[in-house]
Enzyme design. Structure first.
Site, PDB file in Angstrom:
ATOM      1  N   GLU A  17       0.841  -1.208   0.000  1.00  0.00           N
ATOM      2  CA  GLU A  17       0.000   0.000   0.000  1.00  0.00           C
ATOM      3  C   GLU A  17       0.872   1.253   0.000  1.00  0.00           C
ATOM      4  OE1 GLU A  17      -3.790   0.115   1.905  1.00  0.00           O
ATOM      5  OE2 GLU A  17      -3.106   1.753   3.179  1.00  0.00           O
ATOM      6  N   THR A  48      -4.081   4.800  -1.243  1.00  0.00           N
ATOM      7  CA  THR A  48      -5.118   5.300  -0.339  1.00  0.00           C
ATOM      8  C   THR A  48      -5.723   6.605  -0.864  1.00  0.00           C
ATOM      9  OG1 THR A  48      -3.630   6.585   1.045  1.00  0.00           O
ATOM     10  CG2 THR A  48      -3.961   4.279   1.671  1.00  0.00           C
ATOM     11  N   TYR A  49      -6.824   6.962  -0.233  1.00  0.00           N
ATOM     12  CA  TYR A  49      -7.567   8.158  -0.646  1.00  0.00           C
ATOM     13  C   TYR A  49      -7.678   9.049   0.583  1.00  0.00           C
ATOM     14  CZ  TYR A  49     -11.379  10.812  -2.852  1.00  0.00           C
ATOM     15  OH  TYR A  49     -12.164  11.786  -3.401  1.00  0.00           O
ATOM     16  N   ALA A  51      -5.899   9.223   3.153  1.00  0.00           N
ATOM     17  CA  ALA A  51      -5.479   8.668   4.456  1.00  0.00           C
ATOM     18  C   ALA A  51      -3.970   8.782   4.583  1.00  0.00           C
ATOM     19  CB  ALA A  51      -5.892   7.206   4.558  1.00  0.00           C
ATOM     20  N   HIS A  77      -8.293   3.428  -3.781  1.00  0.00           N
ATOM     21  CA  HIS A  77      -9.224   3.606  -2.662  1.00  0.00           C
ATOM     22  C   HIS A  77     -10.151   4.783  -2.965  1.00  0.00           C
ATOM     23  CE1 HIS A  77      -6.713   1.492   0.694  1.00  0.00           C
ATOM     24  NE2 HIS A  77      -6.583   0.881  -0.463  1.00  0.00           N
ATOM     25  N   ASP A 109     -13.227   8.253   7.637  1.00  0.00           N
ATOM     26  CA  ASP A 109     -13.531   8.668   9.012  1.00  0.00           C
ATOM     27  C   ASP A 109     -14.477   9.852   8.991  1.00  0.00           C
ATOM     28  OD1 ASP A 109     -12.135   6.706  10.407  1.00  0.00           O
ATOM     29  OD2 ASP A 109     -10.231   7.744  10.067  1.00  0.00           O
ATOM     30  N   HIS A 152     -14.335  -2.433  14.556  1.00  0.00           N
ATOM     31  CA  HIS A 152     -14.218  -1.016  14.218  1.00  0.00           C
ATOM     32  C   HIS A 152     -14.465  -0.206  15.495  1.00  0.00           C
ATOM     33  CE1 HIS A 152     -15.345   2.946  12.650  1.00  0.00           C
ATOM     34  NE2 HIS A 152     -14.537   2.638  11.653  1.00  0.00           N
ATOM     35  N   LYS A 168     -22.384  -5.569   4.037  1.00  0.00           N
ATOM     36  CA  LYS A 168     -21.526  -4.861   3.059  1.00  0.00           C
ATOM     37  C   LYS A 168     -21.038  -5.843   1.986  1.00  0.00           C
ATOM     38  CE  LYS A 168     -17.418  -3.130   4.495  1.00  0.00           C
ATOM     39  NZ  LYS A 168     -16.511  -2.174   5.147  1.00  0.00           N
ATOM     40  N   GLN A 179      -7.761  -4.273   8.730  1.00  0.00           N
ATOM     41  CA  GLN A 179      -6.993  -3.269   9.466  1.00  0.00           C
ATOM     42  C   GLN A 179      -5.728  -3.960   9.979  1.00  0.00           C
ATOM     43  OE1 GLN A 179      -5.856  -0.459  10.092  1.00  0.00           O
ATOM     44  NE2 GLN A 179      -7.652   0.570  10.932  1.00  0.00           N
TER      45      GLN A 179
HETATM   46  P1  FAD Z   1     -18.105   1.005   7.210  1.00  0.00           P
HETATM   47  O1  FAD Z   1     -18.027  -0.322   6.591  1.00  0.00           O
HETATM   48  O2  FAD Z   1     -19.218   1.892   6.797  1.00  0.00           O
HETATM   49  O3  FAD Z   1     -18.164   0.796   8.797  1.00  0.00           O
HETATM   50  C1  FAD Z   1     -18.011   1.901   9.687  1.00  0.00           C
HETATM   51  C2  FAD Z   1     -18.755   1.612  10.991  1.00  0.00           C
HETATM   52  O4  FAD Z   1     -20.171   1.657  10.768  1.00  0.00           O
HETATM   53  C3  FAD Z   1     -18.493   0.227  11.591  1.00  0.00           C
HETATM   54  O5  FAD Z   1     -18.551   0.361  12.981  1.00  0.00           O
HETATM   55  C4  FAD Z   1     -19.668  -0.613  11.076  1.00  0.00           C
HETATM   56  O6  FAD Z   1     -19.948  -1.725  11.907  1.00  0.00           O
HETATM   57  C5  FAD Z   1     -20.781   0.424  11.120  1.00  0.00           C
HETATM   58  N1  FAD Z   1     -21.846   0.208  10.122  1.00  0.00           N
HETATM   59  C6  FAD Z   1     -21.680  -0.167   8.828  1.00  0.00           C
HETATM   60  N2  FAD Z   1     -22.872  -0.185   8.202  1.00  0.00           N
HETATM   61  C7  FAD Z   1     -23.802   0.195   9.116  1.00  0.00           C
HETATM   62  C8  FAD Z   1     -25.214   0.394   9.087  1.00  0.00           C
HETATM   63  N3  FAD Z   1     -25.916   0.169   7.965  1.00  0.00           N
HETATM   64  N4  FAD Z   1     -25.843   0.809  10.214  1.00  0.00           N
HETATM   65  C9  FAD Z   1     -25.140   1.016  11.362  1.00  0.00           C
HETATM   66  N5  FAD Z   1     -23.795   0.839  11.453  1.00  0.00           N
HETATM   67  C10 FAD Z   1     -23.150   0.447  10.349  1.00  0.00           C
HETATM   68  N6  FAD Z   1      -9.566   5.841   5.236  1.00  0.00           N
HETATM   69  C11 FAD Z   1      -9.377   6.824   4.325  1.00  0.00           C
HETATM   70  O7  FAD Z   1      -9.746   7.976   4.558  1.00  0.00           O
HETATM   71  N7  FAD Z   1      -8.750   6.549   3.127  1.00  0.00           N
HETATM   72  C12 FAD Z   1      -8.308   5.324   2.806  1.00  0.00           C
HETATM   73  O8  FAD Z   1      -7.740   5.120   1.725  1.00  0.00           O
HETATM   74  C13 FAD Z   1      -8.506   4.260   3.747  1.00  0.00           C
HETATM   75  N8  FAD Z   1      -8.110   2.993   3.473  1.00  0.00           N
HETATM   76  C14 FAD Z   1      -8.374   1.981   4.374  1.00  0.00           C
HETATM   77  C15 FAD Z   1      -8.020   0.665   4.058  1.00  0.00           C
HETATM   78  C16 FAD Z   1      -8.272  -0.369   4.959  1.00  0.00           C
HETATM   79  C17 FAD Z   1      -7.896  -1.787   4.588  1.00  0.00           C
HETATM   80  C18 FAD Z   1      -8.864  -0.093   6.214  1.00  0.00           C
HETATM   81  C19 FAD Z   1      -9.113  -1.208   7.207  1.00  0.00           C
HETATM   82  C20 FAD Z   1      -9.240   1.210   6.536  1.00  0.00           C
HETATM   83  C21 FAD Z   1      -9.010   2.258   5.620  1.00  0.00           C
HETATM   84  N9  FAD Z   1      -9.377   3.575   5.901  1.00  0.00           N
HETATM   85  C22 FAD Z   1      -9.161   4.577   4.979  1.00  0.00           C
HETATM   86  C23 FAD Z   1     -10.008   3.907   7.188  1.00  0.00           C
HETATM   87  C24 FAD Z   1     -11.552   3.829   7.107  1.00  0.00           C
HETATM   88  O9  FAD Z   1     -12.038   4.834   6.247  1.00  0.00           O
HETATM   89  C25 FAD Z   1     -12.097   4.022   8.519  1.00  0.00           C
HETATM   90  O10 FAD Z   1     -11.748   2.936   9.334  1.00  0.00           O
HETATM   91  C26 FAD Z   1     -13.584   4.363   8.618  1.00  0.00           C
HETATM   92  O11 FAD Z   1     -13.835   4.800   9.950  1.00  0.00           O
HETATM   93  C27 FAD Z   1     -14.524   3.188   8.338  1.00  0.00           C
HETATM   94  O12 FAD Z   1     -14.545   2.868   7.026  1.00  0.00           O
HETATM   95  P2  FAD Z   1     -15.294   1.531   6.514  1.00  0.00           P
HETATM   96  O13 FAD Z   1     -15.251   1.562   5.059  1.00  0.00           O
HETATM   97  O14 FAD Z   1     -14.763   0.354   7.228  1.00  0.00           O
HETATM   98  O15 FAD Z   1     -16.787   1.844   7.043  1.00  0.00           O
END
Ligand code: FAD
Length: 292
Positions: A17, A48-49, A51, A77, A109, A152, A168, A179
């Protein structure tokens, strides 16, 4: 090349990455570092985007460069939570136009200061909203999603986190990337639970080589990862000596990868953080196993 088609081999393969530059002036140096990593011929590279301190502006440029110049499959991303529908649609169209087949669909985030807002008014609330749009946009993307072996940070408990993860995946994720984690048992436990919950897509573990003491605090703050005693001892012993810490951090990450492969996990994603020398050392440490 779609990443899902790269995940079928039974020998170890690594992907790396990188993150885009923070400013326009560092664009060339990031591109050079990315090129050096791509020259190691990893299975694929992700960009990444917004991050890791990088801006989102250059994600696509770098992903395109990796694919076209180095012939390495790239994964762009994309986050959605702080964007409007219009911006996300523009980004999706640009990814498509650039010929990138692999997209990591992320929520991102919650921007500082917006935590208390009424989210029902937002265009995107969760990554699943983006996964659905990518599936429905007419392009045949290979879609990745993020997952969290240590849950998370916003989730109430693991059962709920896994339930949301399954939704999802069902919306259209082809694979998941985890993560970072520093104790492989946490991953094995997580894999057992998600398989039990009916999530069957490939899961690529994400390994972060910690190469300096300052990185640790930031990494833990971002990920909430558990630090095993073995890792803490290593930091206590070498944290004050940058060269020794780097060597020990790379050795620790190498060890994690060997253990994963010994447990039949064949694809590992390394958070190489734009450091070609780290990617190179890890590949050198594993050269006989990788057959390179
Ligand atoms: P989601 O899948 O939406 O989950 C977020 C939270 O919401 C979780 O607690 C989940 O359980 C909950 N949730 C999901 N759906 C629902 C629903 N329908 N109702 C209620 N709760 C729900 N960040 C960046 O800014 N840029 C990047 O390039 C980047 N790359 C990453 C790559 C990896 C492999 C990882 C693990 C993280 C990365 N991140 C990045 C960080 C990520 O954006 C954050 O961790 C963010 O807080 C959550 O993103 P997610 O896509 O996992 O969210």
């Amino acid at each position: 090349m779609k990443i899902i088609n790269l995940l079928k081999q039974d020998t170890l393969s690594l992907s790396f990455e990188v993150f885009p530059p923070k400013t326009e002036t560092s664009f060339e140096s990031v591109k050079a570092a990315t090129g050096e990593i791509a020259s190691l011929h990893p299975a694929f590279m992700s960009v990444t985007y917004g991050a890791g301190g990088g801006t989102s502006r250059y994600t696509l440029d770098i992903a395109k460069d990796i694919k076209e110049k180095y012939n390495v499959p790239s994964l762009a991303h994309l986050t959605c939570v702080s964007s409007t529908r219009e911006t996300v649609h523009e980004k999706i169209a640009a990814i498509r136009e650039a010929g990138i087949e692999n997209v990591m669909a992320l929520r991102g985030d919650i921007p500082a200061g917006r935590e208390g807002e009424d989210r029902s008014r937002w265009d995107y609330r969760y990554a699943i909203d983006l996964v659905r749009e990518l599936r429905e946009c007419g392009a045949d993307f290979c879609i990745g999603g993020a997952c969290y072996p240590e849950i998370h940070p916003e989730s109430a408990d693991q059962r709920e986190d896994i339930r949301r993860l399954r939704e999802k995946v069902e919306a259209g994720c082809d694979f998941l990337t985890t993560q970072m984690f520093f104790d492989n048992n946490l991953l094995y436990n997580f894999l057992y639970k998600i398989r039990e919950a009916g999530i069957t897509v490939p899961v690529i573990p994400g390994i972060m080589p910690i190469t300096n003491a300052n990185q640790i605090e930031r990494a833990i703050k971002l990920s909430g990862s558990f630090m095993p005693q073995r890792f803490k001892s290593l930091v206590d012993k070498f944290g004050h000596d940058p060269a020794a810490m780097k060597q020990a951090g790379i050795a620790y990450a190498t060890d994690q990868i060997i253990d994963l492969y010994a447990n039949n996990i064949t694809n590992v994603h390394v958070y190489s953080m734009n450091k070609p020398e780290v990617a190179e050392k890890i590949m050198a440490n594993l050269s006989d196993i990788l057959g390179k």
